[in-house]
Design an enzyme around this catalytic site. Structure first.
Site, PDB file in Angstrom:
ATOM      1  N   LYS A  87     -30.054  41.599 -77.806  1.00 61.50           N
ATOM      2  CA  LYS A  87     -30.976  42.740 -77.863  1.00 61.50           C
ATOM      3  C   LYS A  87     -31.991  42.460 -78.953  1.00 61.50           C
ATOM      4  O   LYS A  87     -31.693  41.738 -79.904  1.00 61.50           O
ATOM      5  CB  LYS A  87     -30.208  44.017 -78.225  1.00 61.50           C
ATOM      6  CG  LYS A  87     -30.886  45.275 -77.784  1.00 61.50           C
ATOM      7  CD  LYS A  87     -30.534  45.591 -76.346  1.00 61.50           C
ATOM      8  CE  LYS A  87     -31.309  46.743 -75.778  1.00 61.50           C
ATOM      9  NZ  LYS A  87     -30.748  47.155 -74.488  1.00 61.50           N
ATOM     10  N   ASP A 116     -36.731  47.838 -72.684  1.00 62.27           N
ATOM     11  CA  ASP A 116     -35.798  48.893 -73.099  1.00 62.27           C
ATOM     12  C   ASP A 116     -36.711  50.045 -73.524  1.00 62.27           C
ATOM     13  O   ASP A 116     -37.892  50.076 -73.132  1.00 62.27           O
ATOM     14  CB  ASP A 116     -34.893  48.399 -74.247  1.00 62.27           C
ATOM     15  CG  ASP A 116     -33.680  49.312 -74.463  1.00 62.27           C
ATOM     16  OD1 ASP A 116     -32.699  49.188 -73.717  1.00 62.27           O
ATOM     17  OD2 ASP A 116     -33.709  50.170 -75.372  1.00 62.27           O
TER      18      ASP A 116
HETATM   19  N1  GLU Z   1     -32.518  47.393 -71.617  1.00 61.87           N
HETATM   20  C1  GLU Z   1     -31.706  47.371 -70.440  1.00 61.87           C
HETATM   21  C2  GLU Z   1     -30.259  47.574 -70.822  1.00 61.87           C
HETATM   22  O1  GLU Z   1     -29.974  48.276 -71.765  1.00 61.87           O
HETATM   23  C3  GLU Z   1     -31.999  46.166 -69.564  1.00 61.87           C
HETATM   24  C4  GLU Z   1     -31.798  44.837 -70.185  1.00 61.87           C
HETATM   25  C5  GLU Z   1     -32.227  43.654 -69.317  1.00 61.87           C
HETATM   26  O2  GLU Z   1     -32.665  43.843 -68.208  1.00 61.87           O
HETATM   27  O3  GLU Z   1     -32.071  42.528 -69.814  1.00 61.87           O
HETATM   28  O4  GLU Z   1     -29.354  47.090 -70.197  1.00 61.87           O
END
Ligand code: GLU
Length: 447
Positions: A124, A164
């Site tokens: 992340k 996100d």
């Molecule tokens: N931000 C999204 C999550 O919390 C998607 C992450 C992604 O597609 O890599 O899973």
């Protein structure tokens, strides 16, 4: 292992990292019993290793705003765990972003990604950049400056960011443009959530919300219920809430509320296509005000300042905005108003008190890492299409998303069914995700 002992150590080591400690505690409490039935986990110190990120990159991001003033933000990428695949997870641009927030999200992502059936590790990233009130040109300059630092940390087989909170298709476009210029390679697989004409997957924008509703349907069907005709309250009006409103409406439910940081918008007749489309305009405006919906559709929607979506009488509550957005008091208010199901779509959207309140009242509750996994799963499908240099049809992606959400539900049932037959979705999701990552770590030795 004893959760209390590990938590006591982490609290001393990372004082003040509230969100991270909360996320770790929830997982450890769920897995403790199963973990202790596996002496090989204890021998390899899996738990001590799994709670620490592999590495965290921190960097300064300096850019110039529309007034010509120099602005400095902090950027991060947390590469949490790569036991089952390259680091994968979104970027969050929000004024409240801290290392604790990104560590919690990276930790959650590790188990969520393991649930998707696809080979993706957890990561992340993001920045304390606040998109609210920024112009499109400012967003572009910030994204470019951010990527100028990030690009050396990522790659299609190494670490693949996506969107996100605060990062959607527009931001991914600006980020990719800068990445391509720096890397001098058309590596579409380095980011997901791309535009449809340059490597994006059909249905990726809708996938988190659609997947969440597919999961909710499984939860309801397993409990002998149906979503048709039910009233739904949704928090937020960003990409995830938009997808959830679209699919809930398509499945015959009535979305009677959406909310924002300014208050709640009541929609007694249920949200319609025009209003759902307008959510995209609201998001792109960077105003962050749900009141705009009531101003645009005065006969159909009314705004109440300072109230949450959880003050609205509904059958099903779908938190789609931010961590800890639904607390113990909100849970009590929902239950008093007759709510009987809450599927968490945001990451850690409910506080531990809220989850406890729901579970002890016998309310159907499912956690974000299972419910919202359709987003990252479709990112995984985007990566597959990029690696194969082709694009699948919407029907193909949707069928795969359906299959993945039903596999996740099956895994939750397998690991979460209690001796009295009741399904604990929190335990089920945590144990299923953990077992997969722990097994891979074990097989790869002490690294
Ligand atoms: N931000 C999204 C999550 O919390 C998607 C992450 C992604 O597609 O890599 O899973």
């Amino acid at each position: 292992m004893k959760t209390s002992e590990i938590m006591a150590r982490l609290e001393v080591k990372y004082p003040g990292e509230k969100e991270y400690l909360q996320a770790v505690r929830e997982v450890l409490e769920s897995i403790e019993e199963v973990y202790n039935q596996h002496p090989e986990f204890e021998k390899a110190k899996i738990v001590e290793r799994i709670v620490e990120p592999d590495r965290i990159f921190t960097f300064r991001v300096t850019w110039v705003d529309d007034k010509g003033e120099v602005q400095t933000n902090l950027g991060y990428r947390v590469q949490f765990n790569s036991a089952i695949g390259p680091y994968k997870g979104g970027l969050r641009f929000h004024k409240a972003v801290t290392p604790s927030m990104l560590k919690f999200l990276g930790f959650e992502q590790t188990f969520k990604n393991a649930l998707t059936t696809l080979p993706m590790g957890g990561g992340k990233g993001g920045s304390d950049f606040d998109p609210v009130g920024k112009s499109d040109a400012e967003i572009m300059r910030f994204c470019q400056a951010f990527m100028y630092e990030l690009w050396r940390c990522i790659g299609p087989d190494q670490d693949i960011p996506a969107g996100d909170v605060g990062v959607g298709g527009r931001e991914i476009g600006y980020l990719y443009g800068m990445y391509k210029k720096l890397a001098r390679e058309y590596n579409t697989g380095v980011l997901t959530g791309k535009g449809m004409t340059w490597g994006g997957s059909i249905l990726r924008p809708e996938a988190t919300g659609f997947g969440a509703l597919y999961f909710t349907q499984h939860v309801l069907n397993t409990a002998g219920k149906d979503i048709k005709g039910k009233t739904v309250a949704i928090s937020g009006f960003g990409n995830v809430a938009w997808g959830a409103c679209t699919k809930a409406t398509e499945l015959g439910a009535k979305v009677i509320a959406i909310s924002g940081p300014d208050g709640v918008c009541h929609i007694p007749g249920g949200i319609n296509k025009e209003m759902i489309d307008y959510m995209l305009v609201m998001r792109a405006s960077n105003r962050n005000k749900v009141q705009d919906m009531a101003d645009k559709f005065p006969g159909q929607a009314s705004f109440v300042a300072g109230k949450k979506a959880w003050s609205v009488k509904c059958d099903i509550a779908l938190p789609c905005a931010f961590q800890n957005e639904l607390n113990g008091d909100d849970a009590k208010e929902l239950i008093a108003n007759g709510t009987w199901c809450c599927c968490e779509v945001s990451n850690m959207g409910c506080t531990p008190e809220a989850i406890h309140t729901f579970q002890s009242a016998g309310i159907l509750f499912a956690p974000g890492k299972a419910v919202n996994a359709g987003g990252v799963a479709t990112s995984g499908l985007e990566m597959t299409q990029n690696a194969a240099h082709l694009g699948w049809s919407g029907a193909e992606v949707d069928a795969k998303l359906h299959y993945i959400m039903s596999s996740i539900h099956e895994a939750c049932v397998k690991f979460g069914t209690q001796s009295d037959g009741h399904i604990d979705y929190v335990k089920g999701a945590n144990i299923a995700g953990f077992m997969k990552v722990a097994q891979a770590m074990l097989e790869q030795g002490i690294i």
